[in-house]
Design a protein around this motif. Structure first.
Motif, PDB file in Angstrom:
ATOM      1  N   ARG A   1     -45.939 -10.404  20.754  1.00 29.56           N
ATOM      2  CA  ARG A   1     -47.275 -10.021  20.318  1.00 29.56           C
ATOM      3  C   ARG A   1     -47.553 -10.557  18.912  1.00 29.56           C
ATOM      4  O   ARG A   1     -48.665 -11.027  18.623  1.00 29.56           O
ATOM      5  CB  ARG A   1     -47.417  -8.500  20.355  1.00 29.56           C
ATOM      6  CG  ARG A   1     -48.761  -7.970  19.844  1.00 29.56           C
ATOM      7  CD  ARG A   1     -49.925  -8.551  20.611  1.00 29.56           C
ATOM      8  NE  ARG A   1     -51.184  -7.986  20.153  1.00 29.56           N
ATOM      9  CZ  ARG A   1     -52.373  -8.566  20.338  1.00 29.56           C
ATOM     10  NH1 ARG A   1     -52.450  -9.729  20.995  1.00 29.56           N
ATOM     11  NH2 ARG A   1     -53.476  -7.994  19.890  1.00 29.56           N
ATOM     12  N   ALA A   2     -46.536 -10.495  18.026  1.00 25.57           N
ATOM     13  CA  ALA A   2     -46.716 -10.991  16.664  1.00 25.57           C
ATOM     14  C   ALA A   2     -47.015 -12.487  16.675  1.00 25.57           C
ATOM     15  O   ALA A   2     -47.917 -12.965  15.959  1.00 25.57           O
ATOM     16  CB  ALA A   2     -45.469 -10.697  15.830  1.00 25.57           C
ATOM     17  N   GLU A   3     -46.291 -13.242  17.483  1.00 27.93           N
ATOM     18  CA  GLU A   3     -46.533 -14.678  17.554  1.00 27.93           C
ATOM     19  C   GLU A   3     -47.904 -14.962  18.153  1.00 27.93           C
ATOM     20  O   GLU A   3     -48.604 -15.906  17.738  1.00 27.93           O
ATOM     21  CB  GLU A   3     -45.434 -15.343  18.377  1.00 27.93           C
ATOM     22  CG  GLU A   3     -44.055 -15.285  17.694  1.00 27.93           C
ATOM     23  CD  GLU A   3     -42.973 -15.922  18.541  1.00 27.93           C
ATOM     24  OE1 GLU A   3     -43.215 -16.152  19.755  1.00 27.93           O
ATOM     25  OE2 GLU A   3     -41.876 -16.185  18.004  1.00 27.93           O
ATOM     26  N   GLU A   4     -48.292 -14.147  19.121  1.00 27.60           N
ATOM     27  CA  GLU A   4     -49.611 -14.302  19.735  1.00 27.60           C
ATOM     28  C   GLU A   4     -50.717 -14.105  18.706  1.00 27.60           C
ATOM     29  O   GLU A   4     -51.769 -14.772  18.755  1.00 27.60           O
ATOM     30  CB  GLU A   4     -49.748 -13.291  20.877  1.00 27.60           C
ATOM     31  CG  GLU A   4     -51.067 -13.349  21.625  1.00 27.60           C
ATOM     32  CD  GLU A   4     -51.149 -12.274  22.696  1.00 27.60           C
ATOM     33  OE1 GLU A   4     -52.211 -11.644  22.817  1.00 27.60           O
ATOM     34  OE2 GLU A   4     -50.133 -12.050  23.397  1.00 27.60           O
ATOM     35  N   LEU A   5     -50.483 -13.210  17.744  1.00 28.26           N
ATOM     36  CA  LEU A   5     -51.471 -12.946  16.692  1.00 28.26           C
ATOM     37  C   LEU A   5     -51.422 -13.990  15.583  1.00 28.26           C
ATOM     38  O   LEU A   5     -52.224 -13.932  14.637  1.00 28.26           O
ATOM     39  CB  LEU A   5     -51.245 -11.549  16.103  1.00 28.26           C
ATOM     40  CG  LEU A   5     -51.547 -10.377  17.029  1.00 28.26           C
ATOM     41  CD1 LEU A   5     -51.070  -9.062  16.399  1.00 28.26           C
ATOM     42  CD2 LEU A   5     -53.041 -10.304  17.335  1.00 28.26           C
TER      43      LEU A   5
ATOM     44  N   VAL B   1     -55.902 -10.320   9.023  1.00 30.41           N
ATOM     45  CA  VAL B   1     -55.008  -9.245   8.605  1.00 30.41           C
ATOM     46  C   VAL B   1     -54.347  -8.637   9.837  1.00 30.41           C
ATOM     47  O   VAL B   1     -55.031  -8.261  10.797  1.00 30.41           O
ATOM     48  CB  VAL B   1     -55.773  -8.156   7.820  1.00 30.41           C
ATOM     49  CG1 VAL B   1     -54.856  -6.975   7.514  1.00 30.41           C
ATOM     50  CG2 VAL B   1     -56.332  -8.740   6.523  1.00 30.41           C
ATOM     51  N   VAL B   2     -53.028  -8.570   9.801  1.00 28.13           N
ATOM     52  CA  VAL B   2     -52.266  -7.972  10.898  1.00 28.13           C
ATOM     53  C   VAL B   2     -51.654  -6.672  10.395  1.00 28.13           C
ATOM     54  O   VAL B   2     -50.940  -6.656   9.387  1.00 28.13           O
ATOM     55  CB  VAL B   2     -51.161  -8.920  11.401  1.00 28.13           C
ATOM     56  CG1 VAL B   2     -50.381  -8.261  12.543  1.00 28.13           C
ATOM     57  CG2 VAL B   2     -51.764 -10.241  11.857  1.00 28.13           C
ATOM     58  N   GLU B   3     -51.952  -5.587  11.089  1.00 26.99           N
ATOM     59  CA  GLU B   3     -51.429  -4.275  10.718  1.00 26.99           C
ATOM     60  C   GLU B   3     -50.120  -4.011  11.462  1.00 26.99           C
ATOM     61  O   GLU B   3     -49.925  -4.481  12.589  1.00 26.99           O
ATOM     62  CB  GLU B   3     -52.440  -3.183  11.063  1.00 26.99           C
ATOM     63  CG  GLU B   3     -53.789  -3.325  10.384  1.00 26.99           C
ATOM     64  CD  GLU B   3     -53.715  -3.081   8.891  1.00 26.99           C
ATOM     65  OE1 GLU B   3     -52.692  -2.522   8.419  1.00 26.99           O
ATOM     66  OE2 GLU B   3     -54.671  -3.433   8.185  1.00 26.99           O
ATOM     67  N   PRO B   4     -49.221  -3.240  10.844  1.00 26.95           N
ATOM     68  CA  PRO B   4     -47.939  -2.953  11.497  1.00 26.95           C
ATOM     69  C   PRO B   4     -48.083  -2.346  12.887  1.00 26.95           C
ATOM     70  O   PRO B   4     -47.318  -2.683  13.803  1.00 26.95           O
ATOM     71  CB  PRO B   4     -47.266  -1.966  10.529  1.00 26.95           C
ATOM     72  CG  PRO B   4     -47.888  -2.258   9.210  1.00 26.95           C
ATOM     73  CD  PRO B   4     -49.313  -2.658   9.501  1.00 26.95           C
ATOM     74  N   GLU B   5     -49.060  -1.451  13.064  1.00 28.12           N
ATOM     75  CA  GLU B   5     -49.187  -0.783  14.357  1.00 28.12           C
ATOM     76  C   GLU B   5     -49.565  -1.736  15.482  1.00 28.12           C
ATOM     77  O   GLU B   5     -49.455  -1.382  16.667  1.00 28.12           O
ATOM     78  CB  GLU B   5     -50.207   0.350  14.277  1.00 28.12           C
ATOM     79  CG  GLU B   5     -51.574  -0.046  13.757  1.00 28.12           C
ATOM     80  CD  GLU B   5     -51.712   0.152  12.263  1.00 28.12           C
ATOM     81  OE1 GLU B   5     -52.859   0.368  11.812  1.00 28.12           O
ATOM     82  OE2 GLU B   5     -50.681   0.119  11.549  1.00 28.12           O
ATOM     83  N   GLN B   6     -50.008  -2.958  15.138  1.00 27.88           N
ATOM     84  CA  GLN B   6     -50.336  -3.935  16.161  1.00 27.88           C
ATOM     85  C   GLN B   6     -49.084  -4.553  16.795  1.00 27.88           C
ATOM     86  O   GLN B   6     -49.150  -5.064  17.913  1.00 27.88           O
ATOM     87  CB  GLN B   6     -51.206  -5.051  15.572  1.00 27.88           C
ATOM     88  CG  GLN B   6     -52.591  -4.602  15.142  1.00 27.88           C
ATOM     89  CD  GLN B   6     -53.382  -5.750  14.537  1.00 27.88           C
ATOM     90  OE1 GLN B   6     -53.411  -5.936  13.318  1.00 27.88           O
ATOM     91  NE2 GLN B   6     -54.001  -6.556  15.393  1.00 27.88           N
ATOM     92  N   VAL B   7     -47.975  -4.507  16.072  1.00 27.22           N
ATOM     93  CA  VAL B   7     -46.770  -5.198  16.556  1.00 27.22           C
ATOM     94  C   VAL B   7     -45.512  -4.320  16.536  1.00 27.22           C
ATOM     95  O   VAL B   7     -44.437  -4.777  16.902  1.00 27.22           O
ATOM     96  CB  VAL B   7     -46.506  -6.468  15.717  1.00 27.22           C
ATOM     97  CG1 VAL B   7     -47.609  -7.486  15.937  1.00 27.22           C
ATOM     98  CG2 VAL B   7     -46.367  -6.132  14.240  1.00 27.22           C
ATOM     99  N   VAL B   8     -45.653  -3.082  16.099  1.00 27.53           N
ATOM    100  CA  VAL B   8     -44.506  -2.172  16.027  1.00 27.53           C
ATOM    101  C   VAL B   8     -44.790  -0.951  16.887  1.00 27.53           C
ATOM    102  O   VAL B   8     -45.848  -0.315  16.755  1.00 27.53           O
ATOM    103  CB  VAL B   8     -44.197  -1.744  14.580  1.00 27.53           C
ATOM    104  CG1 VAL B   8     -43.000  -0.792  14.555  1.00 27.53           C
ATOM    105  CG2 VAL B   8     -43.920  -2.960  13.707  1.00 27.53           C
TER     106      VAL B   8
END
Length: 310
Positions: free
Chosen positions: A161-165, A189-196
């Motif tokens: 998901r992180a790489e996708e973002l 901006v990527v928030e932690p809850e998006q990938v954790v």
């Protein structure tokens, strides 16, 4: 992170050739904790390979089968040129008697021995990622059990998901997993809850020592990964269990079922079962359908995380 439990003493008040009095050794990622220290504990440490590197002792009550190993262990630790302090945690009102025990026969320890009283409901020891707390039990003297409870762990990091973002592989991954917001080169901006994922529970170990079955145990052991419970007698000796303020295997199993624990270990086995204690486990299994263990002295088990996969 490893959490290993070695049963150094699984017997009752009278030792047998197979079972020594109460002692439970816990190795939590290199922290060495000893719960009770009955006669012969130091021999068990040698025989079963735990070593003498004890950081703290948690005493449940002052009956001899739970504390008479302390003087010998303290003296042996002195012979190994130990210099670091040893802390002994104990119920309220028992520190003077324990101090006298440490100094039995006029012995003066060669290293600091700190005796700290802890009341039921209070934290005895707070480490970086876990605590050990006391809770009230019901025996013929002032007694308490202990709960080792780990902190929640970070949620799982979703790399795809992180790489996708668009998060670049490298330090940004670690920052997100640590709870920091990351701004990408394009301003996204990527928030932690998006990938954790959500926090994952740590492990819980509950040690009752000698006790009647009580609601306090159910409360503190709810969902525990391992409950080590008094199971001195089989069910046909339930009257004797009440008279002596102990539990039967069936009563221990009932507590485990009510608390919905993952595993139950039955200890403090009366010497009357020196030949065969299987009836105690059978009674417990009739009340509890989870994993039910009747450990021998020297049994070592590893406690997995609740979300561990086979």
């Amino acid at each position: 992170m490893s959490l290993r439990v070695t049963f150094l003493g699984t017997g009752g008040a009278v030792p047998t050739t197979e079972r020594a009095p109460s002692a439970l050794f816990v190795n939590r990622e290199g922290d060495h904790l000893l719960f009770d220290c009955g006669e012969g504990t130091q021999r068990g440490m040698m025989r079963f390979g735990t070593g003498f590197g004890v950081d703290r002792i948690f005493v449940s009550h002052l009956h001899g089968d739970h504390v008479l190993g302390i003087p010998g262990l303290v003296q042996t630790l002195g012979f190994t040129d130990r210099t670091e302090p040893l802390t002994i945690h104990c119920p309220p009102g028992t520190s003077e008697d324990l101090d006298a025990l440490v100094h039995a026969a006029g012995h003066q320890p060669r290293f600091p021995v700190r005796i700290e009283e802890v009341a039921p409901g209070a934290v005895a020891y707070e480490a970086d990622a876990y605590t050990v707390s006391a809770f009230e039990t019901a025996h013929r003297t002032r007694s308490q059990g202990y709960v080792l409870a780990e902190d929640d762990r970070k949620g799982r990091f979703d790399r795809p998901r992180a790489e996708e973002l668009g998060v670049p592989v490298g330090p940004a991954f670690g920052r997100l997993h640590a709870g920091e917001t990351v701004e990408l080169e394009d301003g996204t901006v990527v928030e932690p809850e998006q990938v954790v994922g959500p926090p994952r529970p740590g492990r819980t170990l509950v040690y009752t020592a000698d006790t009647r079955p009580v609601d306090e145990t159910v409360a503190v052991a709810e969902g525990a990964d391992l409950l080590v419970h008094d199971a001195t007698f089989a069910d046909d000796m339930a009257g004797r269990a009440r008279e002596t303020a102990h539990s039967t295997g069936r009563e221990a199993g009932t507590i485990a079922r009510r608390a919905d624990v993952a595993r139950l270990a039955l200890v403090h086995i009366s010497s009357r079962y020196a030949g065969d204690a299987s009836a105690i486990r059978q009674d417990a299994q009739e009340a509890f359908d989870g994993a039910c263990l009747l450990p021998d002295d020297g049994t070592e088990i590893r406690v997995p995380f609740p979300d561990a996969t086979a």
